[in-house]
Design a protein around this motif. Structure first.
Motif, PDB file in Angstrom:
ATOM      1  N   CYS A 185     -53.374-107.209  -4.486  1.00  0.00           N
ATOM      2  CA  CYS A 185     -53.202-105.979  -5.248  1.00  0.00           C
ATOM      3  C   CYS A 185     -53.069-106.246  -6.754  1.00  0.00           C
ATOM      4  CB  CYS A 185     -51.998-105.202  -4.726  1.00  0.00           C
ATOM      5  SG  CYS A 185     -50.456-106.101  -4.874  1.00  0.00           S
ATOM      6  N   TRP A 186     -53.142-107.504  -7.177  1.00  0.00           N
ATOM      7  CA  TRP A 186     -52.991-107.792  -8.607  1.00  0.00           C
ATOM      8  C   TRP A 186     -54.043-107.105  -9.480  1.00  0.00           C
ATOM      9  CZ3 TRP A 186     -48.762-109.165 -10.783  1.00  0.00           C
ATOM     10  CH2 TRP A 186     -47.831-109.922 -10.092  1.00  0.00           C
ATOM     11  N   PRO A 187     -55.311-107.103  -9.130  1.00  0.00           N
ATOM     12  CA  PRO A 187     -56.288-106.427 -10.005  1.00  0.00           C
ATOM     13  C   PRO A 187     -55.984-104.943 -10.179  1.00  0.00           C
ATOM     14  CG  PRO A 187     -57.439-107.857  -8.479  1.00  0.00           C
ATOM     15  CD  PRO A 187     -55.999-107.841  -8.054  1.00  0.00           C
ATOM     16  N   ALA A 188     -55.600-104.279  -9.101  1.00  0.00           N
ATOM     17  CA  ALA A 188     -55.282-102.848  -9.206  1.00  0.00           C
ATOM     18  C   ALA A 188     -54.036-102.637 -10.067  1.00  0.00           C
ATOM     19  CB  ALA A 188     -55.071-102.249  -7.818  1.00  0.00           C
ATOM     20  N   MET A 189     -53.043-103.489  -9.898  1.00  0.00           N
ATOM     21  CA  MET A 189     -51.817-103.356 -10.696  1.00  0.00           C
ATOM     22  C   MET A 189     -52.090-103.612 -12.178  1.00  0.00           C
ATOM     23  SD  MET A 189     -49.030-105.083  -8.133  1.00  0.00           S
ATOM     24  CE  MET A 189     -47.719-104.987  -9.319  1.00  0.00           C
ATOM     25  N   LEU A 190     -52.940-104.594 -12.477  1.00  0.00           N
ATOM     26  CA  LEU A 190     -53.288-104.866 -13.874  1.00  0.00           C
ATOM     27  C   LEU A 190     -54.052-103.693 -14.481  1.00  0.00           C
ATOM     28  CD1 LEU A 190     -54.295-108.622 -13.740  1.00  0.00           C
ATOM     29  CD2 LEU A 190     -52.329-107.624 -14.898  1.00  0.00           C
ATOM     30  N   PHE A 191     -54.963-103.111 -13.703  1.00  0.00           N
ATOM     31  CA  PHE A 191     -55.712-101.967 -14.203  1.00  0.00           C
ATOM     32  C   PHE A 191     -54.775-100.801 -14.503  1.00  0.00           C
ATOM     33  CE2 PHE A 191     -57.873 -97.924 -13.379  1.00  0.00           C
ATOM     34  CZ  PHE A 191     -58.839 -97.984 -14.385  1.00  0.00           C
ATOM     35  N   LEU A 192     -53.859-100.517 -13.577  1.00  0.00           N
ATOM     36  CA  LEU A 192     -52.914 -99.416 -13.804  1.00  0.00           C
ATOM     37  C   LEU A 192     -52.015 -99.681 -15.006  1.00  0.00           C
ATOM     38  CD1 LEU A 192     -51.885 -98.500 -10.160  1.00  0.00           C
ATOM     39  CD2 LEU A 192     -53.283 -97.165 -11.726  1.00  0.00           C
ATOM     40  N   CYS A 249     -52.730-101.536 -17.679  1.00  0.00           N
ATOM     41  CA  CYS A 249     -53.533-101.372 -18.900  1.00  0.00           C
ATOM     42  C   CYS A 249     -53.817 -99.888 -19.167  1.00  0.00           C
ATOM     43  CB  CYS A 249     -54.842-102.145 -18.785  1.00  0.00           C
ATOM     44  SG  CYS A 249     -54.617-103.938 -18.840  1.00  0.00           S
ATOM     45  N   ALA A 250     -54.101 -99.136 -18.100  1.00  0.00           N
ATOM     46  CA  ALA A 250     -54.354 -97.700 -18.271  1.00  0.00           C
ATOM     47  C   ALA A 250     -53.115 -96.990 -18.814  1.00  0.00           C
ATOM     48  CB  ALA A 250     -54.789 -97.074 -16.956  1.00  0.00           C
ATOM     49  N   MET A 251     -51.940 -97.381 -18.352  1.00  0.00           N
ATOM     50  CA  MET A 251     -50.704 -96.770 -18.841  1.00  0.00           C
ATOM     51  C   MET A 251     -50.452 -97.129 -20.302  1.00  0.00           C
ATOM     52  SD  MET A 251     -48.298 -97.164 -15.451  1.00  0.00           S
ATOM     53  CE  MET A 251     -46.809 -96.781 -16.336  1.00  0.00           C
ATOM     54  N   ILE A 252     -50.768 -98.360 -20.680  1.00  0.00           N
ATOM     55  CA  ILE A 252     -50.599 -98.770 -22.075  1.00  0.00           C
ATOM     56  C   ILE A 252     -51.550 -97.979 -22.971  1.00  0.00           C
ATOM     57  CG2 ILE A 252     -50.982-100.686 -23.685  1.00  0.00           C
ATOM     58  CD1 ILE A 252     -49.925-102.544 -21.471  1.00  0.00           C
ATOM     59  N   VAL A 253     -52.817 -97.833 -22.548  1.00  0.00           N
ATOM     60  CA  VAL A 253     -53.791 -97.063 -23.333  1.00  0.00           C
ATOM     61  C   VAL A 253     -53.349 -95.602 -23.429  1.00  0.00           C
ATOM     62  CG1 VAL A 253     -56.167 -96.197 -23.343  1.00  0.00           C
ATOM     63  CG2 VAL A 253     -55.719 -98.616 -22.873  1.00  0.00           C
ATOM     64  N   ALA A 254     -52.901 -95.040 -22.300  1.00  0.00           N
ATOM     65  CA  ALA A 254     -52.465 -93.637 -22.313  1.00  0.00           C
ATOM     66  C   ALA A 254     -51.240 -93.469 -23.213  1.00  0.00           C
ATOM     67  CB  ALA A 254     -52.148 -93.179 -20.893  1.00  0.00           C
ATOM     68  N   GLY A 255     -50.315 -94.388 -23.163  1.00  0.00           N
ATOM     69  CA  GLY A 255     -49.140 -94.309 -24.038  1.00  0.00           C
ATOM     70  C   GLY A 255     -49.503 -94.428 -25.506  1.00  0.00           C
ATOM     71  N   THR A 256     -50.453 -95.277 -25.810  1.00  0.00           N
ATOM     72  CA  THR A 256     -50.905 -95.442 -27.195  1.00  0.00           C
ATOM     73  C   THR A 256     -51.593 -94.167 -27.698  1.00  0.00           C
ATOM     74  OG1 THR A 256     -51.211 -97.793 -26.787  1.00  0.00           O
ATOM     75  CG2 THR A 256     -52.262 -96.898 -28.736  1.00  0.00           C
ATOM     76  N   VAL A 257     -52.424 -93.576 -26.837  1.00  0.00           N
ATOM     77  CA  VAL A 257     -53.118 -92.341 -27.220  1.00  0.00           C
ATOM     78  C   VAL A 257     -52.115 -91.226 -27.453  1.00  0.00           C
ATOM     79  CG1 VAL A 257     -54.696 -90.559 -26.354  1.00  0.00           C
ATOM     80  CG2 VAL A 257     -55.306 -92.974 -26.132  1.00  0.00           C
ATOM     81  N   LEU A 258     -51.107 -91.110 -26.588  1.00  0.00           N
ATOM     82  CA  LEU A 258     -50.097 -90.071 -26.747  1.00  0.00           C
ATOM     83  C   LEU A 258     -49.273 -90.276 -28.019  1.00  0.00           C
ATOM     84  CD1 LEU A 258     -48.832 -89.578 -23.096  1.00  0.00           C
ATOM     85  CD2 LEU A 258     -50.239 -88.016 -24.443  1.00  0.00           C
ATOM     86  N   LEU A 259     -48.971 -91.510 -28.374  1.00  0.00           N
ATOM     87  CA  LEU A 259     -48.201 -91.789 -29.588  1.00  0.00           C
ATOM     88  C   LEU A 259     -49.003 -91.516 -30.850  1.00  0.00           C
ATOM     89  CD1 LEU A 259     -46.267 -95.050 -28.679  1.00  0.00           C
ATOM     90  CD2 LEU A 259     -45.321 -92.763 -29.002  1.00  0.00           C
ATOM     91  N   LEU A 260     -50.302 -91.734 -30.805  1.00  0.00           N
ATOM     92  CA  LEU A 260     -51.120 -91.535 -31.981  1.00  0.00           C
ATOM     93  C   LEU A 260     -51.433 -90.044 -32.221  1.00  0.00           C
ATOM     94  CD1 LEU A 260     -53.634 -94.513 -31.718  1.00  0.00           C
ATOM     95  CD2 LEU A 260     -51.658 -94.292 -33.227  1.00  0.00           C
ATOM     96  N   ASN A 261     -51.337 -89.231 -31.226  1.00  0.00           N
ATOM     97  CA  ASN A 261     -51.637 -87.794 -31.399  1.00  0.00           C
ATOM     98  C   ASN A 261     -50.480 -87.084 -31.912  1.00  0.00           C
ATOM     99  OD1 ASN A 261     -54.284 -87.873 -30.726  1.00  0.00           O
ATOM    100  ND2 ASN A 261     -53.902 -87.608 -28.559  1.00  0.00           N
TER     101      ASN A 261
END
Length: 78
Positions: free
Chosen positions: A57-64, A66-78
């Motif tokens: 399950c490591w690839p799925a956990m890494l993807f999630l 990274c997706a959470m980091i990108v989503a958090g960054t997008v929310l902070l920049l808006n």
């Protein structure tokens, strides 16, 4: 070995040649082609469990993650 050389040098030479031939025989390969060797190697590794199909399950956990980091960054920049 000295007594063998003194008594009969021909017998000593034949004994030495026989020992050398026996030693060379130990290095003979039991496979006639590299394909046979590879097949035997893969079969043995499968028997030991090296090629089992466990899902990790490591690839799925890494993807999630990274997706959470990108989503958090997008929310902070808006």
């Amino acid at each position: 070995m000295d007594s063998i050389r003194r008594s009969n040098p021909q017998a000593a030479l034949m004994s030495l040649e026989a020992a050398a031939a026996s030693a060379r025989g130990g290095f003979a390969c039991m496979f006639s082609t590299s394909e046979e060797y590879e097949m035997a190697l893969i079969t043995e590794r499968r028997a030991q469990g090296s090629y089992d199909q466990r899902r990790r399950c490591w690839p799925a956990m890494l993807f999630l993650g990274c997706a959470m980091i990108v989503a958090g960054t997008v929310l902070l920049l808006n």
